[in-house]
Design an enzyme around this catalytic site. Structure first.
Site, PDB file in Angstrom:
ATOM      1  N   ASP A   1      -9.894  -4.317  -5.487  1.00  0.00           N
ATOM      2  CA  ASP A   1      -9.344  -3.361  -4.514  1.00  0.00           C
ATOM      3  C   ASP A   1     -10.095  -2.034  -4.622  1.00  0.00           C
ATOM      4  O   ASP A   1     -10.047  -1.366  -5.659  1.00  0.00           O
ATOM      5  CB  ASP A   1      -7.852  -3.151  -4.799  1.00  0.00           C
ATOM      6  CG  ASP A   1      -7.125  -2.480  -3.653  1.00  0.00           C
ATOM      7  OD1 ASP A   1      -7.775  -1.729  -2.904  1.00  0.00           O
ATOM      8  OD2 ASP A   1      -5.915  -2.701  -3.500  1.00  0.00           O
TER       9      ASP A   1
ATOM     10  N   CYS B   1       0.838  -1.191   0.000  1.00  0.00           N
ATOM     11  CA  CYS B   1       0.000   0.000   0.000  1.00  0.00           C
ATOM     12  C   CYS B   1       0.884   1.256   0.000  1.00  0.00           C
ATOM     13  O   CYS B   1       1.777   1.395  -0.837  1.00  0.00           O
ATOM     14  CB  CYS B   1      -0.950  -0.044   1.195  1.00  0.00           C
ATOM     15  SG  CYS B   1      -2.208   1.261   1.212  1.00  0.00           S
TER      16      CYS B   1
ATOM     17  N   HIS C   1      -8.239  -5.374  -1.217  1.00  0.00           N
ATOM     18  CA  HIS C   1      -6.988  -4.765  -0.760  1.00  0.00           C
ATOM     19  C   HIS C   1      -6.363  -5.546   0.393  1.00  0.00           C
ATOM     20  O   HIS C   1      -5.147  -5.767   0.412  1.00  0.00           O
ATOM     21  CB  HIS C   1      -7.268  -3.321  -0.325  1.00  0.00           C
ATOM     22  CG  HIS C   1      -6.036  -2.536  -0.004  1.00  0.00           C
ATOM     23  ND1 HIS C   1      -5.200  -2.038  -0.972  1.00  0.00           N
ATOM     24  CD2 HIS C   1      -5.494  -2.166   1.189  1.00  0.00           C
ATOM     25  CE1 HIS C   1      -4.201  -1.385  -0.403  1.00  0.00           C
ATOM     26  NE2 HIS C   1      -4.351  -1.451   0.908  1.00  0.00           N
TER      27      HIS C   1
END
Length: 362
Positions: free
Chosen positions: A308, A153, A337
Site C-alpha cells: 500500500d 481508508c 491499497h
C-alpha cells in the site's frame, strides 16, 4: 546453396514485422470504441435502493434474494475521497457481494459530492451527525441495537472515531487500509503533509473545499512511472484481451471519478492526524469529547495491504494493540491499497475469511 524462404531469417523477420504491424492496426481500430465503452461502465454491480438521505448523504441498502442468515446489519463506510462503488465495482470484483452471499443485511454509505457551501462541514458533522444518524436509522429499520461497521481508508479512520465515542452501538469493527498512527514517514503523503512544506490553513482558506483535481494529482504522483507510462502501454498491448480491457476501464472510471473533500474536514485530517498525530495520543477531540482508542472494546479485525503506497502498514498496524478489545486480529495481505478490495487474489483468498470471521461473531 541458399536457404529456402521457409528458413530464411530475413523472411522470418519480415513476417514478424508484418504481424506486429497488423497487430498495431487491430489495436488502433479499437481505440475509437474505447471511450464509448468507458462511458457504459456501470458504477456499482449489486442491486440496491436508497433508504436514507440527509443533505448530500445517501444510504444504500443492497436488495437480494439470498436468505438473511446473520442478525446484525453491516454498514460499509468509505472515504470522503473518490466514490464508494469501489467496494462493489464488478460482479467478480465486489467486496459487498461476499457479505450479501453470506447472508448479511448490507448497507453502504455514499457521502455524495460536497458543494461549495459544504466547505464548512466539520468532522463533528460527519461523526456525531451523519454517521450517528445512519446507525440510528439502520437500528430502527432492523430492530437491532447494534451494527457491524467496515471502514475503508479514510472511512476506516472515521469509523474508528465513531466506535470509540459510541462503543455501545458497534458490535464488530473491521478496518480496511485505515490510517491510525501517522508518525511513520513510510508514505509520500506523510512527507508532503509535513507543516514545513504544506500550509493547510492557507490552502483551505484559499480554495474552500480541497479540489478533486489536487487530490487526483497527488495520488497519481505517488507512482508516476506506473500511472503515466506503464498503465497506458499495458492497455495498448492487451487491447485484444476483452476481460482485461473491461477490468481496466472499470478501474480507471473509478480512479478518475474524483470528488472534493469539505474544506474543514480536510483541514482537521491534515493538522490533527498527519501533522500532529493526535488520534494515537488520546488528544483528538470530536466536539467536547476525546477519542480514546482504549474505549473500543468490540471485536476488531485490522486488514492491511503490504504494498500500500497510500496507507502504509505502519499507519494501520499499531491500531490492534491500542484498542481495549480482547478479541482482535490483524491480517497483512499481499496487495496494494485498491487491490486489497478488488484484486483477484483478495477476492479469492481474503474476503471469504473476513466474512467467516464476522459471521462467527454475529
Amino acid at each position: 546453396m541458399g536457404e529456402s524462404n521457409g528458413h530464411n531469417p530475413w523472411v522470418a523477420q519480415m513476417e514478424g514485422m508484418m504481424e506486429e504491424g497488423f497487430a498495431h492496426i487491430r489495436r488502433m481500430a479499437k481505440l475509437p470504441t474505447l471511450w464509448q465503452n468507458a462511458m457504459r461502465v456501470r458504477k456499482g454491480a449489486s442491486p440496491s435502493e436508497v433508504v436514507y438521505r440527509e443533505d448530500q448523504v445517501r444510504l444504500l441498502h443492497y436488495t437480494t434474494d439470498v436468505e438473511q442468515q446473520q442478525d446484525t446489519p453491516l454498514i460499509f463506510v468509505f472515504a470522503l475521497v473518490n466514490r464508494p462503488y469501489i467496494l462493489d465495482l464488478m460482479p467478480r470484483k465486489s467486496v459487498v457481494s461476499h457479505f450479501i452471499k453470506a447472508g448479511f443485511d448490507t448497507y453502504l454509505v455514499d457521502w455524495g459530492v460536497p458543494t461549495d457551501a459544504d466547505r464548512y462541514r466539520t468532522l463533528e458533522d460527519y461523526i456525531d451527525g451523519y454517521l450517528l444518524n445512519i446507525v440510528d436509522h439502520v437500528c430502527e429499520r432492523t430492530g437491532c441495537e447494534q451494527v457491524n461497521i467496515l471502514g475503508y481508508c479514510m472511512g476506516g479512520t472515521m469509523s474508528t472515531m465513531f466506535t470509540s465515542l459510541y462503543p455501545d452501538r458497534v458490535k464488530n469493527l473491521i478496518l480496511l487500509a485505515a490510517g491510525i498512527d501517522f508518525e511513520t514517514r513510510d508514505g509520500l503523503l506523510n512527507l508532503w503533509a509535513d507543516p514545513q512544506y504544506f500550509d493547510v490553513d492557507r490552502f483551505v482558506d484559499t480554495f474552500g473545499n480541497c479540489p478533486a483535481s489536487f487530490l487526483q494529482s497527488s495520488f497519481l504522483m505517488l507512482k508516476p512511472v506506473q500511472n503515466f507510462l506503464a498503465k497506458p502501454i499495458t492497455l495498448y498491448e492487451r487491447m485484444d484481451d476483452e476481460k482485461f480491457v473491461d477490468d481496466y476501464l472499470a478501474m480507471e472510471t473509478w480512479l478518475n471519478d474524483n470528488i472534493p473533500v469539505p474544506g474543514e474536514v480536510y483541514r482537521r485530517f491534515v493538522k490533527d492526524l498527519y501533522q500532529q498525530n493526535l488520534l494515537v495520543k488520546d488528544k483528538l477531540k470530536i466536539g467536547k469529547r476525546v477519542v480514546r482508542l482504549k474505549d473500543i472494546v468490540c471485536p476488531v479485525l485490522n486488514l492491511m495491504a503490504t504494498a500500500d503506497d497510500l496507507v502504509p502498514c505502519g499507519q494501520s498496524l499499531p491500531f490492534t494493540d491500542l484498542v481495549g478489545s480482547q478479541d482482535r486480529k490483524t491480517i497483512q495481505f499481499p496487495a496494494g491499497h485498491i487491490g486489497l478490495a478488488v484484486g483477484s487474489k483478495a477476492q479469492r483468498d481474503l474476503w471469504p475469511k473476513v466474512t467467516e470471521w464476522l459471521a462467527e461473531r454475529d
